[in-house]
Motif scaffolding. Structure first.
Motif, PDB file in Angstrom:
ATOM      1  N   MET A   1      -0.628  -6.248   8.716  1.00  0.00           N
ATOM      2  CA  MET A   1      -0.050  -6.061   7.402  1.00  0.00           C
ATOM      3  C   MET A   1      -0.867  -6.757   6.324  1.00  0.00           C
ATOM      4  SD  MET A   1       4.103  -6.052   7.574  1.00  0.00           S
ATOM      5  CE  MET A   1       4.603  -6.648   9.165  1.00  0.00           C
ATOM      6  N   THR A   2      -1.421  -7.908   6.652  1.00  0.00           N
ATOM      7  CA  THR A   2      -2.156  -8.689   5.661  1.00  0.00           C
ATOM      8  C   THR A   2      -3.359  -7.940   5.131  1.00  0.00           C
ATOM      9  OG1 THR A   2      -1.440 -10.729   6.707  1.00  0.00           O
ATOM     10  CG2 THR A   2      -3.327 -10.870   5.249  1.00  0.00           C
ATOM     11  N   GLU A   3      -4.123  -7.324   6.022  1.00  0.00           N
ATOM     12  CA  GLU A   3      -5.302  -6.584   5.580  1.00  0.00           C
ATOM     13  C   GLU A   3      -4.908  -5.423   4.676  1.00  0.00           C
ATOM     14  OE1 GLU A   3      -8.640  -3.808   7.648  1.00  0.00           O
ATOM     15  OE2 GLU A   3      -8.237  -5.734   8.609  1.00  0.00           O
ATOM     16  N   ARG A   4      -3.870  -4.701   5.070  1.00  0.00           N
ATOM     17  CA  ARG A   4      -3.406  -3.569   4.256  1.00  0.00           C
ATOM     18  C   ARG A   4      -2.896  -4.073   2.919  1.00  0.00           C
ATOM     19  NH1 ARG A   4       1.175   0.776   6.113  1.00  0.00           N
ATOM     20  NH2 ARG A   4       2.134  -1.138   6.831  1.00  0.00           N
ATOM     21  N   PHE A   5      -2.163  -5.206   2.927  1.00  0.00           N
ATOM     22  CA  PHE A   5      -1.665  -5.757   1.670  1.00  0.00           C
ATOM     23  C   PHE A   5      -2.825  -6.153   0.762  1.00  0.00           C
ATOM     24  CE2 PHE A   5      -0.519  -9.137  -1.183  1.00  0.00           C
ATOM     25  CZ  PHE A   5       0.498  -8.519  -1.882  1.00  0.00           C
ATOM     26  N   ASP A   6      -3.841  -6.783   1.301  1.00  0.00           N
ATOM     27  CA  ASP A   6      -4.992  -7.200   0.493  1.00  0.00           C
ATOM     28  C   ASP A   6      -5.644  -6.006  -0.199  1.00  0.00           C
ATOM     29  OD1 ASP A   6      -4.556  -9.830   1.228  1.00  0.00           O
ATOM     30  OD2 ASP A   6      -6.124  -9.842   2.767  1.00  0.00           O
ATOM     31  N   ILE A   7      -5.732  -4.891   0.491  1.00  0.00           N
ATOM     32  CA  ILE A   7      -6.310  -3.681  -0.103  1.00  0.00           C
ATOM     33  C   ILE A   7      -5.408  -3.167  -1.223  1.00  0.00           C
ATOM     34  CG2 ILE A   7      -6.891  -1.256   0.345  1.00  0.00           C
ATOM     35  CD1 ILE A   7      -7.686  -2.210   3.223  1.00  0.00           C
ATOM     36  N   ILE A   8      -4.099  -3.128  -0.964  1.00  0.00           N
ATOM     37  CA  ILE A   8      -3.151  -2.659  -1.980  1.00  0.00           C
ATOM     38  C   ILE A   8      -3.185  -3.573  -3.195  1.00  0.00           C
ATOM     39  CG2 ILE A   8      -0.698  -2.304  -2.489  1.00  0.00           C
ATOM     40  CD1 ILE A   8      -0.411  -1.511   0.525  1.00  0.00           C
ATOM     41  N   LEU A   9      -3.171  -4.883  -2.979  1.00  0.00           N
ATOM     42  CA  LEU A   9      -3.228  -5.841  -4.084  1.00  0.00           C
ATOM     43  C   LEU A   9      -4.481  -5.622  -4.920  1.00  0.00           C
ATOM     44  CD1 LEU A   9      -2.148  -8.335  -5.584  1.00  0.00           C
ATOM     45  CD2 LEU A   9      -3.347  -9.745  -3.898  1.00  0.00           C
ATOM     46  N   LYS A  10      -5.597  -5.457  -4.279  1.00  0.00           N
ATOM     47  CA  LYS A  10      -6.861  -5.220  -4.995  1.00  0.00           C
ATOM     48  C   LYS A  10      -6.795  -3.925  -5.804  1.00  0.00           C
ATOM     49  CE  LYS A  10     -11.722  -4.326  -4.174  1.00  0.00           C
ATOM     50  NZ  LYS A  10     -12.647  -3.838  -3.184  1.00  0.00           N
ATOM     51  N   ASP A  11      -6.294  -2.861  -5.186  1.00  0.00           N
ATOM     52  CA  ASP A  11      -6.226  -1.567  -5.874  1.00  0.00           C
ATOM     53  C   ASP A  11      -5.254  -1.587  -7.048  1.00  0.00           C
ATOM     54  OD1 ASP A  11      -8.071  -0.619  -4.047  1.00  0.00           O
ATOM     55  OD2 ASP A  11      -6.616   0.547  -2.885  1.00  0.00           O
ATOM     56  N   TYR A  89      -1.647   4.768   2.048  1.00  0.00           N
ATOM     57  CA  TYR A  89      -1.784   3.548   2.851  1.00  0.00           C
ATOM     58  C   TYR A  89      -1.000   3.642   4.158  1.00  0.00           C
ATOM     59  CZ  TYR A  89      -3.562   1.507  -1.497  1.00  0.00           C
ATOM     60  OH  TYR A  89      -4.276   1.236  -2.634  1.00  0.00           O
ATOM     61  N   ASN A  90      -0.590   4.848   4.514  1.00  0.00           N
ATOM     62  CA  ASN A  90       0.098   5.138   5.780  1.00  0.00           C
ATOM     63  C   ASN A  90       1.470   4.488   5.922  1.00  0.00           C
ATOM     64  OD1 ASN A  90      -2.069   6.755   6.741  1.00  0.00           O
ATOM     65  ND2 ASN A  90      -3.183   4.874   7.206  1.00  0.00           N
ATOM     66  N   PHE A  91       2.207   4.378   4.828  1.00  0.00           N
ATOM     67  CA  PHE A  91       3.585   3.920   4.890  1.00  0.00           C
ATOM     68  C   PHE A  91       4.470   5.085   5.309  1.00  0.00           C
ATOM     69  CE2 PHE A  91       1.985   0.437   2.510  1.00  0.00           C
ATOM     70  CZ  PHE A  91       2.915  -0.578   2.567  1.00  0.00           C
ATOM     71  N   LEU A  92       5.521   4.780   6.036  1.00  0.00           N
ATOM     72  CA  LEU A  92       6.513   5.781   6.401  1.00  0.00           C
ATOM     73  C   LEU A  92       7.389   6.091   5.189  1.00  0.00           C
ATOM     74  CD1 LEU A  92       7.656   4.287   9.829  1.00  0.00           C
ATOM     75  CD2 LEU A  92       6.055   6.178   9.453  1.00  0.00           C
ATOM     76  N   LYS A  93       7.899   7.316   5.131  1.00  0.00           N
ATOM     77  CA  LYS A  93       8.741   7.720   4.004  1.00  0.00           C
ATOM     78  C   LYS A  93       9.930   6.784   3.831  1.00  0.00           C
ATOM     79  CE  LYS A  93      11.659  11.378   2.136  1.00  0.00           C
ATOM     80  NZ  LYS A  93      12.498  10.408   1.509  1.00  0.00           N
ATOM     81  N   GLU A  94      10.589   6.420   4.934  1.00  0.00           N
ATOM     82  CA  GLU A  94      11.765   5.556   4.818  1.00  0.00           C
ATOM     83  C   GLU A  94      11.396   4.163   4.302  1.00  0.00           C
ATOM     84  OE1 GLU A  94      10.820   5.967   9.299  1.00  0.00           O
ATOM     85  OE2 GLU A  94      11.082   7.352   7.639  1.00  0.00           O
ATOM     86  N   ASP A  95      10.203   3.684   4.618  1.00  0.00           N
ATOM     87  CA  ASP A  95       9.752   2.391   4.092  1.00  0.00           C
ATOM     88  C   ASP A  95       9.446   2.493   2.597  1.00  0.00           C
ATOM     89  OD1 ASP A  95      10.028   1.381   6.653  1.00  0.00           O
ATOM     90  OD2 ASP A  95       7.890   1.498   7.118  1.00  0.00           O
ATOM     91  N   ILE A  96       8.850   3.596   2.199  1.00  0.00           N
ATOM     92  CA  ILE A  96       8.572   3.824   0.772  1.00  0.00           C
ATOM     93  C   ILE A  96       9.879   3.881  -0.006  1.00  0.00           C
ATOM     94  CG2 ILE A  96       7.621   5.450  -0.915  1.00  0.00           C
ATOM     95  CD1 ILE A  96       5.535   6.217   1.279  1.00  0.00           C
ATOM     96  N   ASP A  97      10.887   4.535   0.561  1.00  0.00           N
ATOM     97  CA  ASP A  97      12.194   4.622  -0.100  1.00  0.00           C
ATOM     98  C   ASP A  97      12.810   3.238  -0.290  1.00  0.00           C
ATOM     99  OD1 ASP A  97      11.944   7.378  -0.215  1.00  0.00           O
ATOM    100  OD2 ASP A  97      13.237   7.741   1.526  1.00  0.00           O
ATOM    101  N   VAL A  98      12.692   2.371   0.703  1.00  0.00           N
ATOM    102  CA  VAL A  98      13.211   0.999   0.598  1.00  0.00           C
ATOM    103  C   VAL A  98      12.476   0.247  -0.514  1.00  0.00           C
ATOM    104  CG1 VAL A  98      13.307  -1.243   1.803  1.00  0.00           C
ATOM    105  CG2 VAL A  98      13.998   0.856   2.991  1.00  0.00           C
TER     106      VAL A  98
END
Length: 120
Positions: A1-11, A89-98
């Motif tokens: 999760m950390t690596e994916r978060f770092d990319i999202i934070l940067k973007d 970023y390959n999130f599931l739909k239900e996670d995006i909804d949350v």
């Protein structure tokens, strides 16, 4: 999760730096990063699961993303962008909804309906 978060934070930070007016004193990159840090701190203190801390961190980055284009209702517009980006970023739909539910809680007046919303 950390690596994916770092990319999202940067973007997201790059998008905010490029699109938010530097004349905005409240809805600024510094404000968004401040909210992110405080939300993360509260989530950790509330002993939220690692997944929910991650969701709160993501949700904290996005609410003001469309503020530069629309003042009233920018939270809903930010959710539209969030949904598009998080799919990439390959999130599931239900996670995006949350995550979007937590983002929408930032609309004044706040009325949280979940623990994540209360934290944010």
């Amino acid at each position: 999760m950390t690596e994916r978060f770092d990319i999202i934070l940067k973007d997201v930070t790059a998008l905010l730096v490029n699109e938010l007016s530097e004349h905005l004193t409240y809805h600024s990159v510094n404000h968004i990063l401040y909210v992110f840090k405080k939300a993360e701190h509260i989530a950790l203190n509330e002993k939220a699961s690692q997944k929910n801390v991650f969701f709160v961190e993501i949700a904290a980055l996005y609410p003001d993303l469309r503020f530069m284009n629309i003042r009233e209702g920018h939270e809903a517009e930010s959710c539209k962008i969030t949904k598009l980006q998080l799919v990439d970023y390959n999130f599931l739909k239900e996670d995006i909804d949350v995550i979007c539910e937590a983002i929408m809680v930032t609309k004044v007046p706040q009325n949280p309906t979940s623990h994540l919303g209360e934290i944010l």
